[in-house]
Design a protein around this motif. Structure first.
Motif, PDB file in Angstrom:
ATOM      1  N   TYR A   1       9.084   2.837   4.482  1.00 19.40           N
ATOM      2  CA  TYR A   1       8.601   1.764   5.350  1.00 19.40           C
ATOM      3  C   TYR A   1       9.701   1.232   6.251  1.00 19.40           C
ATOM      4  N   SER A   2      10.884   1.009   5.693  1.00 13.08           N
ATOM      5  CA  SER A   2      11.967   0.406   6.480  1.00 13.08           C
ATOM      6  C   SER A   2      12.382   1.310   7.635  1.00 13.08           C
ATOM      7  N   PHE A   3      12.460   2.617   7.403  1.00  6.14           N
ATOM      8  CA  PHE A   3      12.875   3.527   8.467  1.00  6.14           C
ATOM      9  C   PHE A   3      11.795   3.651   9.539  1.00  6.14           C
ATOM     10  N   THR A   4      10.522   3.691   9.140  1.00  7.61           N
ATOM     11  CA  THR A   4       9.429   3.745  10.126  1.00  7.61           C
ATOM     12  C   THR A   4       9.399   2.477  10.961  1.00  7.61           C
ATOM     13  N   TYR A   5       9.541   1.353  10.308  1.00  7.55           N
ATOM     14  CA  TYR A   5       9.574   0.069  11.013  1.00  7.55           C
ATOM     15  C   TYR A   5      10.732   0.036  12.007  1.00  7.55           C
TER      16      TYR A   5
ATOM     17  N   ALA B   1      -0.382   7.412   7.693  1.00  3.69           N
ATOM     18  CA  ALA B   1      -0.284   5.949   7.679  1.00  3.69           C
ATOM     19  C   ALA B   1       0.979   5.487   8.384  1.00  3.69           C
ATOM     20  N   LEU B   2       2.093   6.171   8.138  1.00  2.00           N
ATOM     21  CA  LEU B   2       3.360   5.793   8.767  1.00  2.00           C
ATOM     22  C   LEU B   2       3.323   6.023  10.273  1.00  2.00           C
ATOM     23  N   ILE B   3       2.711   7.128  10.714  1.00  2.00           N
ATOM     24  CA  ILE B   3       2.617   7.415  12.157  1.00  2.00           C
ATOM     25  C   ILE B   3       1.752   6.372  12.851  1.00  2.00           C
ATOM     26  N   LEU B   4       0.605   6.052  12.245  1.00  2.00           N
ATOM     27  CA  LEU B   4      -0.266   5.028  12.830  1.00  2.00           C
ATOM     28  C   LEU B   4       0.450   3.684  12.897  1.00  2.00           C
ATOM     29  N   PHE B   5       1.163   3.322  11.819  1.00  2.00           N
ATOM     30  CA  PHE B   5       1.910   2.063  11.810  1.00  2.00           C
ATOM     31  C   PHE B   5       2.980   2.058  12.900  1.00  2.00           C
ATOM     32  N   PHE B   6       3.637   3.192  13.118  1.00  2.00           N
ATOM     33  CA  PHE B   6       4.659   3.298  14.163  1.00  2.00           C
ATOM     34  C   PHE B   6       4.100   2.848  15.517  1.00  2.00           C
TER      35      PHE B   6
ATOM     36  N   TYR C   1      -8.248   2.005   7.884  1.00  2.00           N
ATOM     37  CA  TYR C   1      -9.312   2.131   6.882  1.00  2.00           C
ATOM     38  C   TYR C   1      -9.632   3.597   6.575  1.00  2.00           C
ATOM     39  N   PHE C   2      -9.433   4.458   7.582  1.00  2.00           N
ATOM     40  CA  PHE C   2      -9.782   5.867   7.435  1.00  2.00           C
ATOM     41  C   PHE C   2      -8.566   6.753   7.148  1.00  2.00           C
ATOM     42  N   THR C   3      -7.415   6.132   6.846  1.00  2.00           N
ATOM     43  CA  THR C   3      -6.167   6.864   6.614  1.00  2.00           C
ATOM     44  C   THR C   3      -5.911   7.023   5.118  1.00  2.00           C
ATOM     45  N   ASN C   4      -5.592   8.262   4.710  1.00  2.00           N
ATOM     46  CA  ASN C   4      -5.445   8.523   3.281  1.00  2.00           C
ATOM     47  C   ASN C   4      -4.118   9.152   2.881  1.00  2.00           C
ATOM     48  N   SER C   5      -3.266   9.491   3.832  1.00  2.00           N
ATOM     49  CA  SER C   5      -1.996  10.128   3.492  1.00  2.00           C
ATOM     50  C   SER C   5      -0.825   9.244   3.927  1.00  2.00           C
ATOM     51  N   LEU C   6       0.312   9.430   3.270  1.00  2.39           N
ATOM     52  CA  LEU C   6       1.502   8.638   3.574  1.00  2.39           C
ATOM     53  C   LEU C   6       1.943   8.837   5.014  1.00  2.39           C
ATOM     54  N   TRP C   7       2.030  10.073   5.461  1.00  2.80           N
ATOM     55  CA  TRP C   7       2.590  10.339   6.783  1.00  2.80           C
ATOM     56  C   TRP C   7       1.661   9.894   7.907  1.00  2.80           C
TER      57      TRP C   7
ATOM     58  N   TRP D   1       0.837  -1.207   0.000  1.00  3.92           N
ATOM     59  CA  TRP D   1       0.000   0.000   0.000  1.00  3.92           C
ATOM     60  C   TRP D   1       0.869   1.252   0.000  1.00  3.92           C
ATOM     61  N   ILE D   2       1.915   1.233   0.836  1.00  2.00           N
ATOM     62  CA  ILE D   2       2.830   2.375   0.915  1.00  2.00           C
ATOM     63  C   ILE D   2       3.488   2.630  -0.436  1.00  2.00           C
ATOM     64  N   VAL D   3       3.951   1.564  -1.085  1.00  2.68           N
ATOM     65  CA  VAL D   3       4.690   1.698  -2.341  1.00  2.68           C
ATOM     66  C   VAL D   3       3.759   1.969  -3.528  1.00  2.68           C
ATOM     67  N   SER D   4       2.608   1.290  -3.583  1.00  2.00           N
ATOM     68  CA  SER D   4       1.758   1.319  -4.774  1.00  2.00           C
ATOM     69  C   SER D   4       0.698   2.422  -4.760  1.00  2.00           C
ATOM     70  N   SER D   5       0.204   2.791  -3.564  1.00  2.00           N
ATOM     71  CA  SER D   5      -0.939   3.709  -3.510  1.00  2.00           C
ATOM     72  C   SER D   5      -0.637   5.063  -2.887  1.00  2.00           C
ATOM     73  N   LEU D   6       0.293   5.130  -1.948  1.00  2.00           N
ATOM     74  CA  LEU D   6       0.524   6.379  -1.216  1.00  2.00           C
ATOM     75  C   LEU D   6       1.769   7.129  -1.672  1.00  2.00           C
ATOM     76  N   GLY D   7       2.441   6.641  -2.696  1.00  2.00           N
ATOM     77  CA  GLY D   7       3.593   7.344  -3.237  1.00  2.00           C
ATOM     78  C   GLY D   7       4.863   7.204  -2.425  1.00  2.00           C
ATOM     79  N   GLY D   8       4.918   6.213  -1.541  1.00  2.00           N
ATOM     80  CA  GLY D   8       6.108   5.998  -0.735  1.00  2.00           C
ATOM     81  C   GLY D   8       7.063   5.036  -1.404  1.00  2.00           C
ATOM     82  N   SER D   9       8.164   4.760  -0.717  1.00  2.00           N
ATOM     83  CA  SER D   9       9.159   3.819  -1.207  1.00  2.00           C
ATOM     84  C   SER D   9       9.495   2.842  -0.092  1.00  2.00           C
ATOM     85  N   SER D  10      10.300   1.853  -0.416  1.00  2.00           N
ATOM     86  CA  SER D  10      10.633   0.842   0.591  1.00  2.00           C
ATOM     87  C   SER D  10      11.400   1.451   1.757  1.00  2.00           C
TER      88      SER D  10
END
Length: 379
Positions: free
Chosen positions: A37-41, A92-97, A84-90, A25-34
């Motif tokens: 994701y790797s740095f947030t993880y 999404a990354l904060i919630l995943f954190f 489900y209610f998240t639409n931006s890259l940042w 989702w990060i790579v294909s839909s939100l304009g992010g790169s690997s």
């Protein structure tokens, strides 16, 4: 059964969120790169290291590991649908954190509860059954979510429902006995030389495992050009072998000491990374099957070995220390992978180089583990 069902639920979380749908989702839909994701993880894992060691100490001192476990499970149930209610890259990354940090804490207490739901003669078998049921969860979760979801955000909502369904029995039924309040000395545990060698070896071994878990979906997409459906079916294929082999690993450890069996696991991971590096579009399925066997053997064996070498009254604290080792691996492999792909670019060559470098870590880990075994034989 409640304990094993949480393995079912948490493996669905790991497969759907950490391995497949979130990174895609990060790579294909939100304009992010690997590397986003790797740095947030990596940062979320670092935060969980700091929190986990002190919570493990409190859990042992006050005999509340079951209560803390349940708190974290409930937090996951309530936070996971927010994707489900998240639409931006940042966002999404904060919630995943935060969600990943909470998920990692739940695993510390869950693994230590193995001691409370089994006896000494069957502990390896119970561990293997848990891992096997867990990978049934990975297969079921991936296939159902992929079939029912029409977009990535729906996949998160479906994952949340499945996770809640199979995690709630552990919240309702799991209990641990209450010991007398006692003081746990962190410095004494951390400076125990044999235990330190064990932690270092596990860090280097699980580095390869976490690298595989985090990046396999992207690796299959970038190196072999697999579409999402083919990525999911390949990972599910590996999970079938994990299901079959996990109870077998547990049974084998009734015949062979778990400490010795872990040497085979080290060797298997070294071989597996080499297979991944040289795989082509058909041999990758053999490699996937081998990784299924190795990843189930790894998780089945580690917690059994730790329980065998640890005092009962310090189990959660020592599991927290082992989680430090595992989580540092979770930081090391994504950072290694992220830096290599950032410098060399998102190419087939850079992904193969990243996989090859990560494969060096379990080889070094085996050297440390052999040193631990020599010391352990005299403990």
């Amino acid at each position: 059964m409640s304990w094993a069902l949480f393995d079912f639920a948490e493996t669905i979380f790991s497969a759907n969120i950490i391995s497949v749908f979130f990174p895609l989702w990060i790579v294909s839909s939100l304009g992010g790169s690997s590397y986003h994701y790797s740095f947030t993880y990596a940062i979320s894992i670092f935060a969980s290291i700091i929190v986990g060691i002190f919570l493990g100490k409190i859990a042992d001192e006050k005999s509340i590991k079951d209560k803390l476990f349940k708190i974290f499970v409930i937090l996951i149930i309530f936070l996971l649908p927010a994707f489900y209610f998240t639409n931006s890259l940042w966002s999404a990354l904060i919630l995943f954190f935060f969600l990943n940090m909470i998920y990692q804490q739940s695993l510390v207490f869950y693994n230590s509860l193995l001691f409370d739901v089994s006896n000494n003669s069957l502990i390896s078998v119970v561990s293997g059954i848990g891992v096997g049921i867990g990978y049934i969860g990975a297969i079921v979760g991936l296939l159902i979510t992929n079939f029912l979801s029409e977009n990535p955000q729906q996949s998160f909502l479906i994952t949340a429902v499945i996770f809640a369904l199979f995690a709630l029995p552990s919240v309702i039924f799991l209990r641990t006995k209450r010991n007398k309040p006692q003081k746990i000395h962190l410095k004494g545990i951390f400076t125990e030389k044999g235990f330190l060698l064990f932690l270092i070896s596990i860090l280097l071994l699980t580095d390869a495992a976490h690298g595989l878990i985090v990046f396999m979906s992207i690796y299959l997409k970038k190196v072999f050009g697999f579409a999402q459906d083919k990525v999911i079916y390949t990972i599910a294929f590996a999970a079938v072998f994990a299901v079959i082999s996990a109870p077998v690993s547990g049974y084998v450890m009734k015949k062979i000491k778990p400490e010795k069996f872990l040497i085979f696991v080290f060797s298997g991971w070294i071989l597996g990374i080499a297979m991944l590096y040289f795989s082509n579009s058909w041999f990758i399925y053999i490699t996937a099957a081998w990784f299924g066997v190795m990843i189930s053997a790894l998780w089945t064996t580690l917690r059994v070995v730790l329980i065998r070498i640890s005092p009962e009254e310090e189990l959660t604290t020592r599991f927290a220390f082992m989680s430090i080792s595992e989580r540092m691996a979770s930081v090391l492999s994504p950072l290694t992978w992220g830096v290599i792909t950032y410098i060399l670019g998102e190419t087939v060559f850079s992904y193969k180089i990243a996989a090859g470098i990560i494969g060096i870590f379990p080889l070094i880990g085996l050297v440390f583990y052999i040193q631990f075994m020599r010391r352990y034989s005299t403990l």
